[in-house]
Design a protein around this motif. Structure first.
Motif, PDB file in Angstrom:
ATOM      1  N   PHE A  29      56.529  74.181  77.168  1.00 23.98           N
ATOM      2  CA  PHE A  29      57.801  74.623  77.737  1.00 23.98           C
ATOM      3  C   PHE A  29      58.665  75.274  76.655  1.00 23.98           C
ATOM      4  N   GLU A  30      58.533  74.813  75.425  1.00 25.54           N
ATOM      5  CA  GLU A  30      59.280  75.407  74.320  1.00 25.54           C
ATOM      6  C   GLU A  30      59.005  76.909  74.216  1.00 25.54           C
ATOM      7  N   CYS A  31      57.737  77.285  74.277  1.00 21.45           N
ATOM      8  CA  CYS A  31      57.391  78.707  74.200  1.00 21.45           C
ATOM      9  C   CYS A  31      57.887  79.465  75.430  1.00 21.45           C
ATOM     10  N   ALA A  32      57.788  78.840  76.606  1.00 24.30           N
ATOM     11  CA  ALA A  32      58.278  79.489  77.832  1.00 24.30           C
ATOM     12  C   ALA A  32      59.771  79.746  77.740  1.00 24.30           C
ATOM     13  N   ILE A  33      60.525  78.739  77.294  1.00 27.24           N
ATOM     14  CA  ILE A  33      61.974  78.896  77.141  1.00 27.24           C
ATOM     15  C   ILE A  33      62.280  79.998  76.141  1.00 27.24           C
ATOM     16  N   HIS A  34      61.566  80.003  75.027  1.00 32.80           N
ATOM     17  CA  HIS A  34      61.785  81.006  73.984  1.00 32.80           C
ATOM     18  C   HIS A  34      61.672  82.427  74.540  1.00 32.80           C
ATOM     19  N   LEU A  35      60.686  82.639  75.403  1.00 32.55           N
ATOM     20  CA  LEU A  35      60.430  83.999  75.885  1.00 32.55           C
ATOM     21  C   LEU A  35      61.236  84.380  77.118  1.00 32.55           C
ATOM     22  N   ILE A  36      61.363  83.493  78.113  1.00 32.45           N
ATOM     23  CA  ILE A  36      61.899  83.961  79.388  1.00 32.45           C
ATOM     24  C   ILE A  36      63.244  83.375  79.805  1.00 32.45           C
ATOM     25  N   ALA A  37      63.768  82.366  79.099  1.00 34.79           N
ATOM     26  CA  ALA A  37      65.064  81.824  79.499  1.00 34.79           C
ATOM     27  C   ALA A  37      66.165  82.831  79.177  1.00 34.79           C
ATOM     28  N   PRO A  38      67.141  82.968  80.088  1.00 34.99           N
ATOM     29  CA  PRO A  38      68.259  83.858  79.787  1.00 34.99           C
ATOM     30  C   PRO A  38      69.097  83.301  78.632  1.00 34.99           C
ATOM     31  N   VAL A  39      69.864  84.155  78.002  1.00 39.13           N
ATOM     32  CA  VAL A  39      70.729  83.776  76.880  1.00 39.13           C
ATOM     33  C   VAL A  39      72.181  83.843  77.340  1.00 39.13           C
ATOM     34  N   CYS A  40      72.958  82.818  77.006  1.00 41.48           N
ATOM     35  CA  CYS A  40      74.382  82.801  77.359  1.00 41.48           C
ATOM     36  C   CYS A  40      75.086  83.983  76.702  1.00 41.48           C
ATOM     37  N   GLU A  41      75.819  84.738  77.492  1.00 40.55           N
ATOM     38  CA  GLU A  41      76.531  85.918  76.998  1.00 40.55           C
ATOM     39  C   GLU A  41      77.664  85.558  76.036  1.00 40.55           C
ATOM     40  N   HIS A  42      78.145  84.315  76.100  1.00 42.28           N
ATOM     41  CA  HIS A  42      79.273  83.923  75.247  1.00 42.28           C
ATOM     42  C   HIS A  42      78.821  83.252  73.952  1.00 42.28           C
ATOM     43  N   CYS A  43      78.018  82.184  74.059  1.00 42.73           N
ATOM     44  CA  CYS A  43      77.676  81.406  72.857  1.00 42.73           C
ATOM     45  C   CYS A  43      76.283  81.694  72.320  1.00 42.73           C
ATOM     46  N   GLY A  44      75.444  82.370  73.104  1.00 40.64           N
ATOM     47  CA  GLY A  44      74.127  82.760  72.623  1.00 40.64           C
ATOM     48  C   GLY A  44      73.028  81.723  72.780  1.00 40.64           C
ATOM     49  N   CYS A  45      73.344  80.560  73.387  1.00 40.96           N
ATOM     50  CA  CYS A  45      72.294  79.558  73.555  1.00 40.96           C
ATOM     51  C   CYS A  45      71.386  79.932  74.728  1.00 40.96           C
ATOM     52  N   LYS A  46      70.177  79.380  74.735  1.00 43.03           N
ATOM     53  CA  LYS A  46      69.263  79.595  75.848  1.00 43.03           C
ATOM     54  C   LYS A  46      69.752  78.795  77.051  1.00 43.03           C
ATOM     55  N   VAL A  47      69.762  79.411  78.210  1.00 47.10           N
ATOM     56  CA  VAL A  47      70.189  78.744  79.441  1.00 47.10           C
ATOM     57  C   VAL A  47      68.951  78.099  80.053  1.00 47.10           C
ATOM     58  N   ILE A  48      68.820  76.788  79.871  1.00 49.95           N
ATOM     59  CA  ILE A  48      67.638  76.092  80.387  1.00 49.95           C
ATOM     60  C   ILE A  48      67.968  75.212  81.583  1.00 49.95           C
TER      61      ILE A  48
END
Length: 79
Positions: A29-48
């Motif tokens: 799941f780590e690799c899946a999140i790295h590639l396809i999770a959207p990124v928060c437009e404000h803080c830059g974290c992955k939206v999981i």
């Protein structure tokens, strides 16, 4: 076995995800999140989690959406 498209690991427990019509293969799941999770437009974290979307832009929480978008009608339990 299939090879993870992020890290290249050939793993007997790899899995496929179809997102937006594209097929992806991952070993974790780590690799899946790295590639396809959207990124928060404000803080830059992955939206999981569920996150929130305002006019096509993704945010991890209502706070970040309000910081970027102003007084928008979004809410969550994070406050």
């Amino acid at each position: 076995m299939a090879t993870c498209e992020v890290c290249g690991n050939d793993y007997d427990k790899s899995f496929e995800v179809i997102a937006a019509g594209s097929r992806h293969v991952f070993d974790s799941f780590e690799c899946a999140i790295h590639l396809i999770a959207p990124v928060c437009e404000h803080c830059g974290c992955k939206v999981i989690g569920h996150g929130t979307e305002v006019q096509g832009r993704f945010y991890c929480c209502a706070h970040c959406a309000k910081q970027s978008e102003g007084d928008v009608a979004v809410d969550d339990r994070a406050g």
